[in-house]
Motif scaffolding. Structure first.
Motif, PDB file in Angstrom:
ATOM      1  N   GLU A   1     -16.910   1.540  -1.397  1.00 40.85           N
ATOM      2  CA  GLU A   1     -17.205   0.704  -2.233  1.00 40.85           C
ATOM      3  C   GLU A   1     -18.715   0.234  -2.575  1.00 40.85           C
ATOM      4  OE1 GLU A   1     -16.097  -4.235  -2.662  1.00 40.85           O
ATOM      5  OE2 GLU A   1     -16.097  -3.179  -0.517  1.00 40.85           O
ATOM      6  N   PRO A   2     -19.652   0.341  -1.834  1.00 41.60           N
ATOM      7  CA  PRO A   2     -20.810   0.565  -1.939  1.00 41.60           C
ATOM      8  C   PRO A   2     -21.699   1.371  -2.948  1.00 41.60           C
ATOM      9  CG  PRO A   2     -20.656   0.453   0.349  1.00 41.60           C
ATOM     10  CD  PRO A   2     -19.411   0.746  -0.276  1.00 41.60           C
ATOM     11  N   LEU A   3     -20.923   2.341  -3.137  1.00 46.94           N
ATOM     12  CA  LEU A   3     -21.349   3.746  -4.045  1.00 46.94           C
ATOM     13  C   LEU A   3     -20.998   3.270  -5.480  1.00 46.94           C
ATOM     14  CD1 LEU A   3     -20.190   6.481  -1.562  1.00 46.94           C
ATOM     15  CD2 LEU A   3     -22.558   5.459  -1.737  1.00 46.94           C
TER      16      LEU A   3
ATOM     17  N   THR B   1      -7.672   4.008   2.778  1.00 44.28           N
ATOM     18  CA  THR B   1      -7.446   3.015   3.999  1.00 44.28           C
ATOM     19  C   THR B   1      -8.539   1.944   3.689  1.00 44.28           C
ATOM     20  OG1 THR B   1      -8.857   4.321   5.158  1.00 44.28           O
ATOM     21  CG2 THR B   1      -6.533   4.619   5.190  1.00 44.28           C
ATOM     22  N   ASP B   2      -8.780   0.872   4.533  1.00 45.21           N
ATOM     23  CA  ASP B   2      -9.692  -0.039   4.506  1.00 45.21           C
ATOM     24  C   ASP B   2     -10.909   0.379   4.934  1.00 45.21           C
ATOM     25  OD1 ASP B   2      -7.902  -2.114   3.807  1.00 45.21           O
ATOM     26  OD2 ASP B   2      -7.648  -2.802   5.732  1.00 45.21           O
TER      27      ASP B   2
ATOM     28  N   MET C   1       0.842  -1.086  -0.040  1.00 45.00           N
ATOM     29  CA  MET C   1       0.252   0.117  -0.059  1.00 45.00           C
ATOM     30  C   MET C   1       0.972   1.022  -0.068  1.00 45.00           C
ATOM     31  SD  MET C   1      -3.098   0.889   2.637  1.00 45.00           S
ATOM     32  CE  MET C   1      -3.519   2.167   3.158  1.00 45.00           C
ATOM     33  N   ALA C   2       0.707   2.055  -0.816  1.00 44.19           N
ATOM     34  CA  ALA C   2       1.427   3.365  -1.026  1.00 44.19           C
ATOM     35  C   ALA C   2       0.759   4.331  -0.026  1.00 44.19           C
ATOM     36  CB  ALA C   2       1.292   3.891  -2.400  1.00 44.19           C
TER      37      ALA C   2
ATOM     38  N   ARG D   1     -10.802  -0.586  -6.500  1.00 45.11           N
ATOM     39  CA  ARG D   1      -9.875   0.049  -5.562  1.00 45.11           C
ATOM     40  C   ARG D   1      -8.392   0.645  -5.966  1.00 45.11           C
ATOM     41  NH1 ARG D   1      -8.770  -2.118   0.559  1.00 45.11           N
ATOM     42  NH2 ARG D   1      -7.672  -0.467   1.510  1.00 45.11           N
ATOM     43  N   ARG D   2      -7.808  -0.403  -6.817  1.00 46.88           N
ATOM     44  CA  ARG D   2      -6.856  -0.097  -7.512  1.00 46.88           C
ATOM     45  C   ARG D   2      -6.705   1.142  -8.293  1.00 46.88           C
ATOM     46  NH1 ARG D   2      -4.161  -4.830 -11.004  1.00 46.88           N
ATOM     47  NH2 ARG D   2      -2.956  -3.341 -12.251  1.00 46.88           N
TER      48      ARG D   2
END
Length: 120
Positions: free
Chosen positions: A15-17, A7-8, A1-2, A31-32
């Motif tokens: 994510e849900p959006l 963050t998680d 992780m850069a 995410r990438r």
């Protein structure tokens, strides 16, 4: 992780959006791609300079534009701001260098147009 990757916690909010309709070829991980988009926006580098760890730069620019037209960025910003209880700070600035001889140059063209553009 850069250093500035999501963050998680941030990912769990975002994510849900995101759109889930998959068409054609297998998608590059959202995410990438988001981390690639954020890298580009943070550095101001050209899209083509996005590091390979974020996936193809064309995917990043295409998703950025597609999501912008669909209004996803507004929803993401609102959700992240709400998750941090409004404690989100942003700074936006632009700096454009002018050649040393251009700073005092005459403005050619219609002076009214210069005023109209400055007022807009």
């Amino acid at each position: 992780m850069a250093r500035f990757d999501l963050t998680d916690f941030e990912w769990s909010v975002i994510e849900p959006l995101l759109p889930t309709k998959v068409r054609g070829v297998k998608r590059v991980d959202d995410r990438r791609v988001l981390n690639g988009i954020f890298w580009r926006l943070r550095t101001g580098a050209p899209w083509a300079d996005i590091p390979a760890r974020y996936g193809p730069h064309t995917t990043c620019v295409n998703r950025f534009n597609r999501w912008r037209r669909a209004g996803h960025w507004q929803r993401i910003l609102e959700a992240v701001s709400a998750a941090y209880e409004g404690d989100v700070q942003m700074i936006d600035s632009s700096s454009i260098r002018v050649h040393q001889h251009a700073a005092n140059g005459s403005k050619k063209g219609d002076p009214v147009a210069w005023v109209a553009r400055a007022a807009a």
